[in-house]
Write an enzyme that holds these catalytic residues in place. Structure first.
Site, short mmCIF file in Angstrom:
data_model
loop_
_atom_site.label_atom_id
_atom_site.label_comp_id
_atom_site.label_asym_id
_atom_site.label_seq_id
_atom_site.Cartn_x
_atom_site.Cartn_y
_atom_site.Cartn_z
CG ASP A 1 1.89 -0.90 3.33
OD1 ASP A 1 1.19 -0.52 4.27
OD2 ASP A 1 1.51 -1.70 2.44
CG HIS B 1 -1.71 -1.03 1.61
ND1 HIS B 1 -1.25 -2.18 2.19
CD2 HIS B 1 -3.05 -1.18 1.47
CE1 HIS B 1 -2.27 -3.00 2.39
NE2 HIS B 1 -3.37 -2.43 1.96
C1 XLS Z 1 -7.37 -6.37 4.62
C2 XLS Z 1 -6.96 -6.60 3.24
C3 XLS Z 1 -5.89 -5.67 2.69
C4 XLS Z 1 -5.82 -5.78 1.19
C5 XLS Z 1 -5.08 -4.66 0.53
O1 XLS Z 1 -8.06 -7.18 5.22
O2 XLS Z 1 -6.61 -7.94 3.14
O3 XLS Z 1 -4.67 -5.92 3.29
O4 XLS Z 1 -5.25 -6.98 0.77
O5 XLS Z 1 -5.57 -3.43 0.86
#
Ligand code: XLS
Ligand code: CA
Ligand code: CA
Length: 441
Positions: A102, A99
């Site tokens: 991150d 993301h």
């Molecule tokens: C959260 C999600 C997230 C997505 C990406 O539960 O899994 O991490 O994979 O935003």
């Protein structure tokens, strides 16, 4: 700077190896049918769980020992990039995912946030030049910041809608810059807490408008990644619009978006929706909508998104069956959207967890291919549905009958003969195949 100095490159040593820092089953060159493991097992490391999160939970603070955490701000972001590429290299993993927040800290306004992002993206791009590891997908985090309290593209605030669009616009540019294979939309807060204050129709229409604008912008800048919707029924919202694959598919069709998206299916989200992982994969596969996978597992004793590393061979086998029957994942992959448990706080645990996940899916792939070679499920299913290959059944599937003819057929039946579904025997057969794979047969 070395962040994992006690760890050497992880190699395949075979099922009898006692070295914890070796693959026992994941052997990228090994044949799985007419492909090799590396074609099917396009593993990805999730940047957020592996390099960013600290192990805190609602009742306790962070526990993770991460040597890069001695830095702060942009220095921390840069140290994480160094640690990440050392980790990718040593694990020999083909992909990673992130993301926006991150990889780079948010600034005090969008200009600053984008500037931070540009710096780190530039650094990642440099590292990628010397690395085998590619970007499976990136995404915008449109759920953590308090501005997303009422949602992002489904927020009641048009300013937040615009802010969310700006973040995705930047994400698409970053994806293009780094050659991402896919772009993910997980609608973390695209849902509602209470219908009492919600205009569901406007929110869903806006969500669709948002996706259309995203598709248009990617086209405008020549970013040809596969767009992926990642369904999840709830958490953080009480009710999320992309509840599961079936709901997401209906949404895409309703808004004429089905040609632009596929699904990123997460195992833990499937079970939260009351489905099995393989149910979600099957639903997507038969509709030609299987794009990518978030390979993790939930905990049946807990009711939330625990994002555990996948170690369940049975589940991985049934998942790999769907993936192999799909001809692989195309541009998608198997992203470990998984975190080490809070008590597994040493840096070595990051390697051990990924090795466990990779070996689990490697076993799953081997068993699934064997089941396919031996036509285990195909024979069961062909036999079970054989009434549709002749007589009235054939008329039904060919569309040459109607209620008059069906009634006449039913009236003429002396008896209806049915056969056992043999579920217990089928499960025992799968066990036999799994155990044979462990025995190397
Ligand atoms: C959260 C999600 C997230 C997505 C990406 O539960 O899994 O991490 O994979 O935003
Ligand atoms: Ca996920
Ligand atoms: Ca999750």
């Amino acid at each position: 700077m070395t962040y994992f100095k006690n760890i050497n490159a992880i190699k395949y040593e075979g099922a009898n190896s006692t070295n914890p820092f070796a693959y026992k089953f994941y052997n990228p060159e090994e044949k799985i049918g007419d492909k090799s493991m590396k074609d099917y097992l396009r593993f990805g490391v999730a940047y957020w769980h592996t390099f960013t999160m600290d192990g805190s939970d609602p009742f306790g603070s962070g526990t993770m020992l991460r040597s890069w955490d001695k830095y702060t701000g942009m220095d921390l972001a840069k140290a994480r990039v160094e640690a990440a590429f050392e980790f990718f290299e040593k694990l020999n993993v083909p992909f990673f995912c992130f993301h926006d927040i991150d990889i780079a800290p948010e600034g005090s306004n969008l200009h600053e946030t984008n500037k931070n992002l540009d710096t780190i993206v530039g650094m990642i791009k440099e590292y990628m030049k010397d690395s085998q590891t590619k970007l499976l997908w990136n995404t915008a985090n449109n759920f953590t910041n308090p501005r997303f309290v009422h949602g992002a593209a489904s927020s009641n605030s048009a300013d937040v809608f615009a802010y969310s669009a700006a973040k995705v616009k930047k994400g698409l540019e970053v994806g293009k810059e780094l050659g991402a294979e896919n772009y993910v939309f997980w609608g973390g807060r695209e849902g509602y807490e209470s219908l009492l204050n919600t205009d569901m129709k406007l929110e869903m229409d806006n969500l669709a408008r948002f996706y259309h604008m995203g598709v248009d912008y990617a086209k405008e800048i020549g970013f040809d990644a596969q767009f992926l919707i990642e369904p999840k029924p709830k958490e953080p919202t009480t009710h999320q619009y992309d509840f599961d694959v079936a709901t997401g598919f209906a949404f895409l069709q309703n808004y004429n978006l089905q040609d632009h998206f596929k699904f990123n299916i997460e195992a833990n989200h499937a079970t939260l929706a009351g489905h099995t992982f393989e149910h979600e994969l099957r639903y997507a596969r038969i509709n030609n909508m299987l794009g990518s996978v978030d390979a993790n597992q939930g905990n049946p004793l807990l009711g939330w998104d625990t994002d555990e590393f996948p170690t369940d061979v049975y589940s991985a086998t049934l998942a790999m069956y769907e993936i192999i029957k799909n001809g692989g994942l195309g541009r998608g992959g198997l992203n470990f959207d998984a975190k080490v448990r809070r008590s597994s706080f040493e840096p070595e645990d990051l390697f051990l967890a990924h090795i466990a996940g990779m070996d689990t899916f490697a076993v799953g792939a081997k068993v699934a291919q064997k089941l396919i070679d031996d036509k285990v499920f195909e024979d069961i299913v062909d036999n079970r549905y054989k009434s549709y290959t002749e007589g009235i059944g054939l008329d039904i599937v060919e569309g040459t009958t109607d209620f008059h003819k069906l009634e006449a057929h039913a009236l003429g039946l002396a008896d209806v003969k049915l056969a056992s579904g043999r579920i217990e025997h089928i499960k025992a057969t799968i066990n036999q195949y799994v155990l044979k794979a462990y025995a190397g047969e």
